[in-house]
Design a protein around this motif. Sequence first.
Motif, mmCIF file in Angstrom:
data_model
loop_
_atom_site.group_PDB
_atom_site.id
_atom_site.type_symbol
_atom_site.label_atom_id
_atom_site.label_comp_id
_atom_site.label_asym_id
_atom_site.label_seq_id
_atom_site.Cartn_x
_atom_site.Cartn_y
_atom_site.Cartn_z
ATOM 1 N N SER A 57 0.835 -1.206 0.000
ATOM 2 C CA SER A 57 0.000 0.000 0.000
ATOM 3 C C SER A 57 0.872 1.258 0.000
ATOM 4 C CB SER A 57 -0.964 0.002 1.180
ATOM 5 O OG SER A 57 -0.299 0.386 2.351
ATOM 6 N N MET A 58 2.138 1.100 0.420
ATOM 7 C CA MET A 58 3.074 2.229 0.347
ATOM 8 C C MET A 58 3.232 2.682 -1.116
ATOM 9 S SD MET A 58 6.667 2.735 -0.315
ATOM 10 C CE MET A 58 7.295 1.090 -0.186
ATOM 11 N N ILE A 59 3.202 1.710 -2.042
ATOM 12 C CA ILE A 59 3.285 2.046 -3.479
ATOM 13 C C ILE A 59 2.042 2.844 -3.894
ATOM 14 C CG2 ILE A 59 3.400 1.042 -5.832
ATOM 15 C CD1 ILE A 59 5.922 0.490 -4.195
ATOM 16 N N THR A 60 0.875 2.461 -3.340
ATOM 17 C CA THR A 60 -0.369 3.183 -3.642
ATOM 18 C C THR A 60 -0.260 4.637 -3.196
ATOM 19 O OG1 THR A 60 -1.595 1.153 -3.205
ATOM 20 C CG2 THR A 60 -2.872 3.167 -3.244
ATOM 21 N N ILE A 61 0.279 4.833 -1.984
ATOM 22 C CA ILE A 61 0.397 6.200 -1.447
ATOM 23 C C ILE A 61 1.312 7.048 -2.346
ATOM 24 C CG2 ILE A 61 1.179 7.587 0.526
ATOM 25 C CD1 ILE A 61 0.474 5.141 2.329
ATOM 26 N N ILE A 62 2.462 6.473 -2.723
ATOM 27 C CA ILE A 62 3.416 7.232 -3.552
ATOM 28 C C ILE A 62 2.829 7.487 -4.947
ATOM 29 C CG2 ILE A 62 5.700 7.150 -4.660
ATOM 30 C CD1 ILE A 62 6.744 5.773 -2.139
ATOM 31 N N ALA A 63 2.145 6.484 -5.509
ATOM 32 C CA ALA A 63 1.561 6.658 -6.852
ATOM 33 C C ALA A 63 0.466 7.720 -6.838
ATOM 34 C CB ALA A 63 1.009 5.325 -7.358
ATOM 35 N N LEU A 89 7.819 15.543 -12.521
ATOM 36 C CA LEU A 89 6.989 14.474 -11.954
ATOM 37 C C LEU A 89 6.210 13.753 -13.038
ATOM 38 C CD1 LEU A 89 5.390 15.996 -8.716
ATOM 39 C CD2 LEU A 89 6.983 14.114 -8.869
ATOM 40 N N LEU A 90 5.658 14.535 -13.959
ATOM 41 C CA LEU A 90 4.843 13.951 -15.028
ATOM 42 C C LEU A 90 5.681 12.990 -15.875
ATOM 43 C CD1 LEU A 90 1.982 14.046 -16.241
ATOM 44 C CD2 LEU A 90 2.794 15.799 -17.814
ATOM 45 N N ILE A 91 6.903 13.401 -16.227
ATOM 46 C CA ILE A 91 7.787 12.550 -17.047
ATOM 47 C C ILE A 91 8.092 11.245 -16.298
ATOM 48 C CG2 ILE A 91 10.143 12.368 -18.019
ATOM 49 C CD1 ILE A 91 9.886 15.469 -18.557
ATOM 50 N N CYS A 92 8.468 11.371 -15.028
ATOM 51 C CA CYS A 92 8.816 10.175 -14.234
ATOM 52 C C CYS A 92 7.608 9.260 -14.043
ATOM 53 C CB CYS A 92 9.366 10.581 -12.872
ATOM 54 S SG CYS A 92 11.009 11.278 -12.973
ATOM 55 N N VAL A 93 6.451 9.853 -13.745
ATOM 56 C CA VAL A 93 5.242 9.051 -13.521
ATOM 57 C C VAL A 93 4.866 8.303 -14.804
ATOM 58 C CG1 VAL A 93 2.733 9.258 -13.140
ATOM 59 C CG2 VAL A 93 4.315 10.389 -11.588
ATOM 60 N N ILE A 117 11.409 3.848 -10.177
ATOM 61 C CA ILE A 117 11.263 5.220 -10.708
ATOM 62 C C ILE A 117 10.113 5.937 -10.000
ATOM 63 C CG2 ILE A 117 10.640 6.576 -12.768
ATOM 64 C CD1 ILE A 117 12.255 4.505 -14.409
ATOM 65 N N LEU A 118 9.014 5.211 -9.811
ATOM 66 C CA LEU A 118 7.856 5.802 -9.119
ATOM 67 C C LEU A 118 8.239 6.224 -7.699
ATOM 68 C CD1 LEU A 118 4.772 6.352 -9.437
ATOM 69 C CD2 LEU A 118 4.406 4.175 -8.297
ATOM 70 N N PHE A 143 11.092 7.006 -6.690
ATOM 71 C CA PHE A 143 12.092 8.069 -6.734
ATOM 72 C C PHE A 143 11.444 9.461 -6.871
ATOM 73 C CE2 PHE A 143 15.648 10.452 -8.698
ATOM 74 C CZ PHE A 143 16.601 10.209 -7.720
ATOM 75 N N THR A 144 10.175 9.495 -7.360
ATOM 76 C CA THR A 144 9.551 10.794 -7.657
ATOM 77 C C THR A 144 9.399 11.722 -6.438
ATOM 78 O OG1 THR A 144 7.379 9.700 -7.622
ATOM 79 C CG2 THR A 144 8.347 10.124 -9.786
ATOM 80 N N PRO A 145 8.997 11.218 -5.251
ATOM 81 C CA PRO A 145 8.921 12.159 -4.122
ATOM 82 C C PRO A 145 10.302 12.701 -3.733
ATOM 83 C CG PRO A 145 7.722 10.131 -3.614
ATOM 84 C CD PRO A 145 8.494 9.883 -4.863
ATOM 85 N N TYR A 146 11.335 11.862 -3.899
ATOM 86 C CA TYR A 146 12.705 12.290 -3.587
ATOM 87 C C TYR A 146 13.122 13.419 -4.550
ATOM 88 C CZ TYR A 146 17.546 11.855 -2.057
ATOM 89 O OH TYR A 146 18.789 12.105 -1.522
ATOM 90 N N LEU A 147 12.722 13.215 -5.814
ATOM 91 C CA LEU A 147 13.033 14.205 -6.848
ATOM 92 C C LEU A 147 12.424 15.566 -6.506
ATOM 93 C CD1 LEU A 147 14.483 13.872 -9.623
ATOM 94 C CD2 LEU A 147 12.232 13.742 -10.655
ATOM 95 N N ARG A 148 11.207 15.522 -5.953
ATOM 96 C CA ARG A 148 10.525 16.761 -5.553
ATOM 97 C C ARG A 148 11.366 17.539 -4.556
ATOM 98 N NH1 ARG A 148 4.851 14.470 -3.619
ATOM 99 N NH2 ARG A 148 5.269 12.704 -4.931
ATOM 100 N N ALA A 149 11.899 16.807 -3.577
ATOM 101 C CA ALA A 149 12.701 17.464 -2.538
ATOM 102 C C ALA A 149 13.999 18.013 -3.136
ATOM 103 C CB ALA A 149 13.000 16.483 -1.412
ATOM 104 N N VAL A 150 14.642 17.225 -4.021
ATOM 105 C CA VAL A 150 15.910 17.662 -4.632
ATOM 106 C C VAL A 150 15.698 18.922 -5.468
ATOM 107 C CG1 VAL A 150 17.710 17.022 -6.299
ATOM 108 C CG2 VAL A 150 16.889 15.325 -4.654
ATOM 109 N N PHE A 151 14.669 18.910 -6.329
ATOM 110 C CA PHE A 151 14.394 20.075 -7.184
ATOM 111 C C PHE A 151 14.044 21.303 -6.350
ATOM 112 C CE2 PHE A 151 13.498 17.360 -11.072
ATOM 113 C CZ PHE A 151 14.579 17.857 -11.764
#
Lengths: 277, 125
Positions: free
Chosen positions: A47-53, B16-20, B83-84, B86-94
């Motif tokens: 569910s952690m993947i769900t939260i991040i997605a 974010l859009l590109i990574c997602v 990759i998914l 990594f996206t929140p980490y990318l937010r903090a870095v940017f």
Amino acid sequence: MTNILTILLASSFAGFLGAITGLGGGSIMVPFLVATGIPVKYAIANSMITIIATSSGSASAYVRERLTNIKAAMYLEIFTITGAIIGAYIALLAPSKYLYFFFAAFLSSSFYGIRREIGKEIQENVAQDGISQWLELEGSYFDEAIDREVRYKMTNALWGGLGMVIAGLAAGMLGIGAGAFKVAIHELILKMPSKVSSSTSNFIIGMTALAGSSVFIASGFINLTLAAPMAIGTTIGSLMGTRVLNKLSNKTVRLLFTIVLAYLIVQMIYKGVVSIA
Amino acid sequence: MRSNNVALESIIGYSLLICVMLALFLEIVGLMLYISAGNSLSISLDQKLSVQEENFFTYTLRTISSAIRSPSYVNLMSLGIAILMFTPYLRAVFSVAYFILAKNYKYTLITSFVLVVITISLMVQ
């Protein structure tokens, strides 16, 4: 045990609802997965993947639409992460069964507060305190529902920060995203408009969830046949949700949130009762 | 200040859009290859389909190198998840990079604190 298509559909719903209400979707997906025969440890880890997605899918649109207030998100993240770390340590020392009632009481007071605010469309003319002003906690966005630019200011930055410690504690102690706690604090203490509150919560929950992800990666409970359809479904659902949020009135967003909040209060009380019995 | 905020929002939003989208593409391709290899649609809790590494960074690096060497369905799905994640980490870095460039020292400090705490928590084994 369930199949990939069912997971895709359920996670699309969780992502859609999460993008609109500011929740990560874990509180929907974990009970669903457990009910379909997935062991609870796998359900929580995936569910952690769900939260991040949900967080990244919705943030990719909300940030560009200026619905997310990045400065507020970053300021509040300090408190959430601190609370989550303290919460994780407390969870190791104290049994969590009585905590469910504490958090149910917290959510109940938020439910009462949000219900009182349902009639208000936008909280304009908020008198900003000194700290909020210094932190530049203000912004604007184009509201498609009322067809005009909305300028807003936040207040009570210090109390909002302390409230976010409680949200972080809930996340760390109970292993949840705690989006409901965050949205309630944004609206009731910081006086964020509903849509800004949902989208800013979405921005924050991904970072908080990521901070705790190493535990799940090391545990070996992240399973690709579960995580991949959950990620696909949630991302698509959240992207669809982002197309809807700005078209809804703030009253509708609040109403949806209170329904989800009522579900979470019942879920917390149920878990508390079950853990004691 | 307003135009600065808009620039930050554009940078973070499009990154974010590109990574997602990349993560979504890899997960869909990986899942299609998994099904076309004759596997059933049922969820399999087989350990071969599990992610297990010391921490987030070792997981990401090993997944990238495995996917380049052998783009199997396991490696493609795993790369999509990495990759998914990594996206929140990318937010903090940017955000840190942006506030440094914008000379907003208040928010450079705030975002740096968030980035440091997340980085430490991701390095924990």
